[in-house]
Design a protein around this motif. Structure first.
Motif, PDB file in Angstrom:
ATOM      1  N   SER A  52      21.450  38.823  65.301  1.00 18.56           N
ATOM      2  CA  SER A  52      22.090  38.753  64.133  1.00 18.56           C
ATOM      3  C   SER A  52      21.146  37.885  62.994  1.00 18.56           C
ATOM      4  O   SER A  52      20.538  37.403  63.507  1.00 18.56           O
ATOM      5  CB  SER A  52      23.542  37.944  64.196  1.00 18.56           C
ATOM      6  N   ILE A  53      21.515  38.268  61.502  1.00 17.37           N
ATOM      7  CA  ILE A  53      20.464  37.545  60.872  1.00 17.37           C
ATOM      8  C   ILE A  53      21.512  36.634  59.996  1.00 17.37           C
ATOM      9  O   ILE A  53      22.643  37.179  59.447  1.00 17.37           O
ATOM     10  CB  ILE A  53      19.807  38.574  59.963  1.00 17.37           C
ATOM     11  N   ILE A  54      21.003  35.295  59.869  1.00 18.61           N
ATOM     12  CA  ILE A  54      21.828  34.584  58.873  1.00 18.61           C
ATOM     13  C   ILE A  54      21.048  34.130  57.734  1.00 18.61           C
ATOM     14  O   ILE A  54      19.891  33.556  57.812  1.00 18.61           O
ATOM     15  CB  ILE A  54      22.305  33.168  59.560  1.00 18.61           C
ATOM     16  N   GLY A  55      21.413  34.508  56.579  1.00 16.59           N
ATOM     17  CA  GLY A  55      20.768  34.022  55.266  1.00 16.59           C
ATOM     18  C   GLY A  55      21.323  32.808  54.851  1.00 16.59           C
ATOM     19  O   GLY A  55      22.368  32.739  54.731  1.00 16.59           O
ATOM     20  N   ILE A  56      20.317  31.742  54.583  1.00 16.66           N
ATOM     21  CA  ILE A  56      20.781  30.555  54.159  1.00 16.66           C
ATOM     22  C   ILE A  56      20.743  30.294  52.721  1.00 16.66           C
ATOM     23  O   ILE A  56      19.741  30.423  51.959  1.00 16.66           O
ATOM     24  CB  ILE A  56      19.556  29.488  54.910  1.00 16.66           C
ATOM     25  N   THR A  57      21.783  30.248  52.186  1.00 15.46           N
ATOM     26  CA  THR A  57      21.971  30.409  50.695  1.00 15.46           C
ATOM     27  C   THR A  57      22.527  28.812  50.118  1.00 15.46           C
ATOM     28  O   THR A  57      22.373  28.457  48.880  1.00 15.46           O
ATOM     29  CB  THR A  57      23.176  31.087  50.030  1.00 15.46           C
ATOM     30  N   ASP A  58      22.891  27.994  51.155  1.00 13.43           N
ATOM     31  CA  ASP A  58      23.212  26.684  50.675  1.00 13.43           C
ATOM     32  C   ASP A  58      21.827  25.520  50.781  1.00 13.43           C
ATOM     33  O   ASP A  58      21.293  25.545  51.783  1.00 13.43           O
ATOM     34  CB  ASP A  58      24.512  26.097  51.664  1.00 13.43           C
ATOM     35  N   ASP A  59      21.722  25.084  49.722  1.00 15.05           N
ATOM     36  CA  ASP A  59      20.335  24.455  49.743  1.00 15.05           C
ATOM     37  C   ASP A  59      20.435  22.935  50.681  1.00 15.05           C
ATOM     38  O   ASP A  59      19.538  22.805  51.125  1.00 15.05           O
ATOM     39  CB  ASP A  59      20.159  23.715  48.240  1.00 15.05           C
ATOM     40  N   LYS A  60      21.696  22.584  50.845  1.00 15.32           N
ATOM     41  CA  LYS A  60      21.930  21.466  51.655  1.00 15.32           C
ATOM     42  C   LYS A  60      21.666  21.934  53.027  1.00 15.32           C
ATOM     43  O   LYS A  60      20.957  20.963  53.770  1.00 15.32           O
ATOM     44  CB  LYS A  60      23.320  20.989  51.628  1.00 15.32           C
ATOM     45  N   ILE A  61      22.235  23.019  53.564  1.00 12.78           N
ATOM     46  CA  ILE A  61      21.991  23.599  54.843  1.00 12.78           C
ATOM     47  C   ILE A  61      20.448  23.767  55.019  1.00 12.78           C
ATOM     48  O   ILE A  61      19.825  23.429  56.008  1.00 12.78           O
ATOM     49  CB  ILE A  61      22.860  24.645  55.141  1.00 12.78           C
ATOM     50  N   LYS A  62      19.749  24.428  53.979  1.00 13.99           N
ATOM     51  CA  LYS A  62      18.446  24.660  54.033  1.00 13.99           C
ATOM     52  C   LYS A  62      17.636  23.398  54.406  1.00 13.99           C
ATOM     53  O   LYS A  62      16.674  23.377  55.151  1.00 13.99           O
ATOM     54  CB  LYS A  62      17.874  25.467  52.726  1.00 13.99           C
ATOM     55  N   SER A  63      17.803  22.508  53.397  1.00 12.77           N
ATOM     56  CA  SER A  63      17.271  21.189  53.659  1.00 12.77           C
ATOM     57  C   SER A  63      17.319  20.492  55.116  1.00 12.77           C
ATOM     58  O   SER A  63      16.382  19.960  55.798  1.00 12.77           O
ATOM     59  CB  SER A  63      17.759  20.253  52.692  1.00 12.77           C
ATOM     60  N   LYS A  64      18.372  20.491  55.687  1.00 13.26           N
ATOM     61  CA  LYS A  64      18.746  20.215  56.964  1.00 13.26           C
ATOM     62  C   LYS A  64      17.895  20.774  58.053  1.00 13.26           C
ATOM     63  O   LYS A  64      17.365  20.205  58.941  1.00 13.26           O
ATOM     64  CB  LYS A  64      20.166  20.354  57.540  1.00 13.26           C
ATOM     65  N   ILE A  65      17.946  22.435  57.927  1.00 11.18           N
ATOM     66  CA  ILE A  65      17.036  23.101  58.906  1.00 11.18           C
ATOM     67  C   ILE A  65      15.726  22.932  58.657  1.00 11.18           C
ATOM     68  O   ILE A  65      15.036  22.786  59.703  1.00 11.18           O
ATOM     69  CB  ILE A  65      17.280  24.634  58.339  1.00 11.18           C
ATOM     70  N   ALA A  66      15.144  22.523  57.354  1.00 10.54           N
ATOM     71  CA  ALA A  66      13.606  22.126  57.125  1.00 10.54           C
ATOM     72  C   ALA A  66      13.632  20.678  58.073  1.00 10.54           C
ATOM     73  O   ALA A  66      12.402  20.607  58.592  1.00 10.54           O
ATOM     74  CB  ALA A  66      13.383  21.663  55.694  1.00 10.54           C
ATOM     75  N   GLU A  67      14.618  19.785  57.831  1.00 10.24           N
ATOM     76  CA  GLU A  67      14.132  18.560  58.659  1.00 10.24           C
ATOM     77  C   GLU A  67      14.294  18.827  60.186  1.00 10.24           C
ATOM     78  O   GLU A  67      13.377  18.139  60.879  1.00 10.24           O
ATOM     79  CB  GLU A  67      15.330  17.592  58.364  1.00 10.24           C
ATOM     80  N   TYR A  68      15.218  19.409  60.798  1.00 13.02           N
ATOM     81  CA  TYR A  68      15.468  19.783  61.935  1.00 13.02           C
ATOM     82  C   TYR A  68      13.982  20.755  62.553  1.00 13.02           C
ATOM     83  O   TYR A  68      13.538  20.635  63.921  1.00 13.02           O
ATOM     84  CB  TYR A  68      16.514  20.387  62.425  1.00 13.02           C
ATOM     85  N   ALA A  69      13.471  21.588  61.780  1.00 16.64           N
ATOM     86  CA  ALA A  69      12.388  22.381  62.313  1.00 16.64           C
ATOM     87  C   ALA A  69      10.902  21.760  61.992  1.00 16.64           C
ATOM     88  O   ALA A  69       9.875  22.441  61.642  1.00 16.64           O
ATOM     89  CB  ALA A  69      12.344  23.508  61.527  1.00 16.64           C
ATOM     90  N   GLY A  70      10.877  20.482  61.957  1.00 13.69           N
ATOM     91  CA  GLY A  70       9.516  19.531  62.036  1.00 13.69           C
ATOM     92  C   GLY A  70       9.413  19.095  60.470  1.00 13.69           C
ATOM     93  O   GLY A  70       8.099  18.950  60.455  1.00 13.69           O
TER      94      GLY A  70
END
Length: 251
Positions: A52-70
């Motif tokens: 499945s593919i999840i498109g990240i459109t929420d900037d807060k979620i994107k920021s969290k992913i960026a943090e968790y991904a190094g």
């Protein structure tokens, strides 16, 4: 008589570079639909489509992913972020409707591999489609650095897991084209290579020249330095435990 096999598709593939600097322009919904449709056109194991593919459109979620991904800022700043999921959960749900117990098969390591392979083939289709549209792309393997936190954040069910992310957007800056391992260092016939020493040594010198002379940040390193340090830095020895907790790769 031979034919001219070079075409626009091959030209696009040969010019691939990772892009980490984008303009602020977002993709249109039509562009996103075309990219996902291209991904769905990829080959899939036994028609399972175990991804499945999840498109990240929420900037807060994107920021969290960026943090968790190094803590990689360009992920947060990218116009579009897609998370590719190896998805065995959907197969398990279908099996219930058919009254067939596939629990052990889905818990098998091969099913876990199938999900990752399906996701990877689909993602590469999306990359080629995006680059044919003049867009830039970059895979985000760092998603697995924060795989537990990202799975919770995106409410990914058991029997599924994120394999990697993919950022796509309009390039603001492109990296120089990196030299690849020579043809004879990748392709062999019938049996594995007898001796790779010269190939490794020659390619290390070629990549040292690339790093020393590229237009971006210059350095005195080789392919071996980059590759092996990456393996050393990211052993991700928690992955088996994580997958087992989600009902995957048990057998």
């Amino acid at each position: 008589m031979g034919v001219n096999i070079m075409n626009q598709t091959l030209e696009t593939i040969y010019q691939h570079v990772s892009v980490r600097s984008f303009t602020e322009e977002k993709l249109t919904q039509n562009e996103i639909k075309e990219l996902v449709t291209a991904a769905q056109s990829a080959a899939t194991a036994s028609y399972q489509q175990s991804y499945s593919i999840i498109g990240i459109t929420d900037d807060k979620i994107k920021s969290k992913i960026a943090e968790y991904a190094g803590n990689q800022p360009f992920i947060k700043e990218s116009p579009e972020l897609f998370i590719f999921i190896a998805d065995l959960h959907r197969n398990k749900e279908m099996s219930k409707r058919l009254g067939i117990d596939v629990s052990r098969a889905i818990e098998n390591v091969d099913a876990t591999i199938v999900g990752a392979v399906d996701a990877s083939i689909a993602a590469q289709n999306m990359v080629i489609a995006a680059e044919s549209m003049g867009l830039g792309t970059c895979y985000i393997g760092g998603v697995r650095d924060g795989i537990e936190e990202i799975s919770k954040l995106l409410e990914i069910p058991n029997d599924a897991y994120p394999v990697f992310g993919l950022v796509i957007g309009h390039p603001d800056q492109r990296n120089d084209l990196k030299p690849r391992i020579p043809f004879d260092g990748i392709y062999t016939t019938n049996k594995y290579f007898k001796d790779e020493s010269k190939i490794i040594d020659d390619y290390n010198e070629e990549t040292r020249s690339y790093y020393q002379n590229r237009s971006g940040r210059k350095s005195n390193r080789t392919w071996a330095d980059t590759s092996i340090k990456s393996i050393e830095k990211h052993p991700r020895d928690y992955m088996k435990r994580f997958l087992n907790k989600r009902g995957l790769a048990k057998y």
